[in-house]
Design a protein around this motif. Structure first.
Motif, mmCIF file in Angstrom:
data_model
loop_
_atom_site.group_PDB
_atom_site.id
_atom_site.type_symbol
_atom_site.label_atom_id
_atom_site.label_comp_id
_atom_site.label_asym_id
_atom_site.label_seq_id
_atom_site.Cartn_x
_atom_site.Cartn_y
_atom_site.Cartn_z
ATOM 1 N N GLY A 1 62.244 -6.401 44.919
ATOM 2 C CA GLY A 1 60.822 -6.412 45.207
ATOM 3 C C GLY A 1 60.258 -5.088 45.673
ATOM 4 O O GLY A 1 59.370 -5.043 46.525
ATOM 5 N N VAL A 2 60.781 -3.982 45.116
ATOM 6 C CA VAL A 2 60.271 -2.656 45.447
ATOM 7 C C VAL A 2 59.718 -2.007 44.182
ATOM 8 O O VAL A 2 59.872 -2.524 43.078
ATOM 9 N N SER A 3 59.094 -0.853 44.342
ATOM 10 C CA SER A 3 58.458 -0.190 43.205
ATOM 11 C C SER A 3 59.481 0.516 42.317
ATOM 12 O O SER A 3 60.368 1.210 42.832
ATOM 13 N N PRO A 4 59.360 0.397 40.993
ATOM 14 C CA PRO A 4 60.134 1.265 40.098
ATOM 15 C C PRO A 4 59.458 2.636 40.056
ATOM 16 O O PRO A 4 58.252 2.725 39.822
ATOM 17 N N VAL A 5 60.218 3.680 40.324
ATOM 18 C CA VAL A 5 59.639 5.018 40.427
ATOM 19 C C VAL A 5 60.468 6.009 39.622
ATOM 20 O O VAL A 5 61.638 5.761 39.310
ATOM 21 N N GLY A 6 59.871 7.148 39.307
ATOM 22 C CA GLY A 6 60.601 8.187 38.588
ATOM 23 C C GLY A 6 59.652 9.272 38.116
ATOM 24 O O GLY A 6 58.437 9.189 38.320
ATOM 25 N N THR A 7 60.218 10.290 37.488
ATOM 26 C CA THR A 7 59.425 11.391 36.955
ATOM 27 C C THR A 7 59.906 11.717 35.546
ATOM 28 O O THR A 7 60.946 11.232 35.103
ATOM 29 N N VAL A 8 59.177 12.573 34.873
ATOM 30 C CA VAL A 8 59.561 13.033 33.546
ATOM 31 C C VAL A 8 60.879 13.811 33.627
ATOM 32 O O VAL A 8 61.199 14.438 34.632
ATOM 33 N N ASN B 1 65.846 2.533 39.223
ATOM 34 C CA ASN B 1 66.476 1.465 38.460
ATOM 35 C C ASN B 1 65.511 0.273 38.396
ATOM 36 O O ASN B 1 65.282 -0.404 39.401
ATOM 37 N N VAL B 2 64.949 0.020 37.232
ATOM 38 C CA VAL B 2 63.900 -0.989 37.114
ATOM 39 C C VAL B 2 64.444 -2.397 37.394
ATOM 40 O O VAL B 2 63.770 -3.229 38.010
ATOM 41 N N TYR B 3 65.672 -2.665 36.956
ATOM 42 C CA TYR B 3 66.270 -3.975 37.236
ATOM 43 C C TYR B 3 66.378 -4.212 38.739
ATOM 44 O O TYR B 3 66.003 -5.284 39.238
ATOM 45 N N LEU B 4 66.869 -3.220 39.475
ATOM 46 C CA LEU B 4 67.023 -3.381 40.917
ATOM 47 C C LEU B 4 65.674 -3.368 41.627
ATOM 48 O O LEU B 4 65.520 -4.004 42.675
ATOM 49 N N ALA B 5 64.713 -2.669 41.080
ATOM 50 C CA ALA B 5 63.361 -2.712 41.653
ATOM 51 C C ALA B 5 62.829 -4.139 41.628
ATOM 52 O O ALA B 5 62.271 -4.640 42.616
ATOM 53 N N ARG B 6 62.990 -4.796 40.498
ATOM 54 C CA ARG B 6 62.527 -6.179 40.393
ATOM 55 C C ARG B 6 63.346 -7.098 41.297
ATOM 56 O O ARG B 6 62.784 -7.954 41.991
ATOM 57 N N LYS B 7 64.668 -6.930 41.325
ATOM 58 C CA LYS B 7 65.519 -7.796 42.137
ATOM 59 C C LYS B 7 65.144 -7.733 43.610
ATOM 60 O O LYS B 7 65.123 -8.755 44.302
ATOM 61 N N GLY C 1 69.915 6.968 42.088
ATOM 62 C CA GLY C 1 71.349 7.120 41.894
ATOM 63 C C GLY C 1 71.990 6.414 40.731
ATOM 64 O O GLY C 1 73.223 6.348 40.664
ATOM 65 N N THR C 2 71.239 5.888 39.778
ATOM 66 C CA THR C 2 71.859 5.097 38.706
ATOM 67 C C THR C 2 72.843 5.913 37.893
ATOM 68 O O THR C 2 73.967 5.467 37.620
ATOM 69 N N ARG C 3 72.479 7.091 37.480
ATOM 70 C CA ARG C 3 73.298 7.807 36.494
ATOM 71 C C ARG C 3 74.633 8.283 37.040
ATOM 72 O O ARG C 3 75.580 8.475 36.276
ATOM 73 N N ARG C 4 74.749 8.483 38.358
ATOM 74 C CA ARG C 4 76.027 8.950 38.904
ATOM 75 C C ARG C 4 76.605 7.982 39.927
ATOM 76 O O ARG C 4 77.443 8.359 40.748
ATOM 77 N N ARG C 5 76.160 6.730 39.861
ATOM 78 C CA ARG C 5 76.688 5.737 40.798
ATOM 79 C C ARG C 5 78.178 5.503 40.551
ATOM 80 O O ARG C 5 78.682 5.700 39.445
ATOM 81 N N ARG C 6 78.859 5.060 41.596
ATOM 82 C CA ARG C 6 80.275 4.720 41.425
ATOM 83 C C ARG C 6 80.420 3.538 40.467
ATOM 84 O O ARG C 6 81.243 3.556 39.567
ATOM 85 N N ASP C 7 79.632 2.548 40.696
ATOM 86 C CA ASP C 7 79.513 1.426 39.766
ATOM 87 C C ASP C 7 78.276 0.626 40.163
ATOM 88 O O ASP C 7 77.582 0.986 41.124
ATOM 89 N N PHE C 8 77.981 -0.429 39.442
ATOM 90 C CA PHE C 8 76.776 -1.206 39.733
ATOM 91 C C PHE C 8 76.819 -1.798 41.132
ATOM 92 O O PHE C 8 75.820 -1.802 41.854
ATOM 93 N N ASN C 9 77.980 -2.311 41.544
ATOM 94 C CA ASN C 9 78.086 -2.943 42.856
ATOM 95 C C ASN C 9 77.763 -1.954 43.967
ATOM 96 O O ASN C 9 77.102 -2.308 44.958
ATOM 97 N N ALA C 10 78.203 -0.712 43.815
ATOM 98 C CA ALA C 10 77.909 0.315 44.827
ATOM 99 C C ALA C 10 76.408 0.528 44.954
ATOM 100 O O ALA C 10 75.869 0.638 46.069
ATOM 101 N N GLN C 11 75.708 0.587 43.831
ATOM 102 C CA GLN C 11 74.256 0.775 43.876
ATOM 103 C C GLN C 11 73.555 -0.451 44.436
ATOM 104 O O GLN C 11 72.562 -0.335 45.170
ATOM 105 N N ASP C 12 74.070 -1.618 44.137
ATOM 106 C CA ASP C 12 73.496 -2.852 44.665
ATOM 107 C C ASP C 12 73.631 -2.899 46.192
ATOM 108 O O ASP C 12 72.703 -3.322 46.896
#
Length: 386
Positions: free
Chosen positions: A194-201, A186-192, A153-164
């Motif tokens: 402790g979950v996997s960063p995932v995605g596709t082409v 979201n790689v930043y949130l994956a690290r924060k 949901g990063t690209r259409r999130r309401r804002d960062f806090n909503a995604q957090d």
């Protein structure tokens, strides 16, 4: 994708354009100024040594050469981005121009900034109340139904806090249910968390290659072959709808179908798609039960659960990338019976080395690009009357 671009097309010059699919949702001067400040702030972003070490350890498919490049990468928005607002119509015009290898990272950052600007300055009748409880209930229903799903949901999130908040709720889910929360794009949130960063082409990979190599008929297969040569089977989900699934399956023979872990559905009827995928794998001599379909088109939990049940009936594995429904599902604070509607926005590749780039979705209204070039591609692929 940036690594693949650097390997195969390092000097190609591209242009991207912003598309608001719901022009009734208009921007104002305050939103434009908010966005302008956000864009200017991109030049302050740098990858730290800690960031690079995290990527090296977590994403082994990223090459040493690419990580070295990323360590010195900088956004240059004043040179790369043009953005204007027609205050009479409320229409935002945004373009990105530069070397593909340098400007490819703007898309997600810009879309999230645009959404944040709108919901900070235009639609302000909303609050975070109930968001944590809402996302936990959504996640729990998916886990209980046996769905494996990621947050997209990063690209259409309401804002960062909503995604957090979303990530807080999803990481509180039970880890031993029949389904599982598998990570975030979201790689930043994956690290924060402790979950996997995932995605596709993304679609732009195939769009660009078809334009640069001068072939829509073989655009999918060329894109798949080049992607595989870079990542050697990692990131092995093939995107099917850049020029429609008919054109994709014509390029997805036994060799590629065997090499790739599975395919991604991003437009059109998902239930018809399940049948098409199953039958195609059988036709090319690949066992469908060994392959995975990733669904990412406008999902909510109820839709994902229904799709999961149909995949089970057709002996296909499945997983889900859920975006807007997770990170931008709000009600008006003044009247909780009325939704505070999310933006429907994209940034699409328009040109590569001055050649038009187009997309032929399985939903006609999602076709993008120069109209004459869209028609030419439809003729080349035998899709004009579909």
């Amino acid at each position: 994708m940036q690594q693949a671009v650097l390997e195969h097309y390092p000097d190609v010059v591209v242009e991207y354009g912003f598309i608001n699919r719901d022009p009734s949702m208009k921007f104002n001067a305050a939103a434009f100024e908010h966005l302008r400040r956000g864009i200017a702030g991109l030049e302050m972003i740098v990858a730290t040594d800690h960031d690079i070490d995290y990527l090296r350890q977590t994403c082994p498919y990223l090459s040493a050469a690419y990580l070295e490049f990323l360590a010195t990468y900088r956004f240059n928005p004043s040179a790369d981005i043009s953005c204007t607002l027609d205050e009479v119509s409320g229409t935002l015009d945004l373009r990105v121009h530069g070397k593909w290898s340098q400007v490819i990272l703007y898309e997600i950052s810009l879309l999230s900034l645009i959404s944040e600007a709108y919901f900070t300055e235009v639609d302000t009748d909303w609050s975070y109340d109930g968001q944590l409880e809402q996302i936990f209930a959504k996640g729990a229903s998916l886990v209980e139904a046996g769905c494996n799903f990621a947050e997209f949901g990063t690209r259409r999130r309401r804002d960062f806090n909503a995604q957090d908040i979303v990530m807080t709720g999803l990481t509180q889910l039970q880890k031993s249910g029949p389904g599982q929360f598998t990570g975030t794009s979201n790689v930043y949130l994956a690290r924060k968390y402790g979950v996997s960063p995932v995605g596709t082409v993304g679609h732009e990979w195939t769009m660009a290659i078809a334009a640069l190599e001068g072939t829509y008929e073989n655009g999918n297969s060329l894109a798949l072959q080049k992607w595989y040569s870079t990542f050697k089977g990692s990131l092995g989900i093939a995107l099917t709808d850049t020029f429609g699934t008919k054109a994709f399956f014509a390029n997805f023979g036994h060799d590629l179908a065997s090499k790739y872990v599975g395919v991604r559905h991003d437009s059109g009827d998902p239930f018809q798609f399940i049948e098409l995928v199953h039958d195609h794998y059988v036709r090319v001599g690949v066992d469908p039960s060994t392959k995975t379909v990733v669904f990412s088109d406008g999902l909510d939990p109820a839709k994902a659960i229904a799709i999961k049940e149909y995949c089970d009936k057709n002996s296909l594995r499945c997983s889900f990338g859920i975006g807007t429904n997770f990170t931008n599902d709000f009600k008006h604070a003044s009247d909780s019976t009325k939704p505070s509607k999310a933006l429907n926005i994209v940034i699409k590749l328009l040109k590569c080395d001055n050649k038009f780039c187009i997309k032929l979705s399985d939903v006609r209204s999602k076709h993008t690009g120069n109209a004459a070039e869209v028609r030419r591609a439809q003729i080349d692929l035998g899709l004009l009357n579909d």
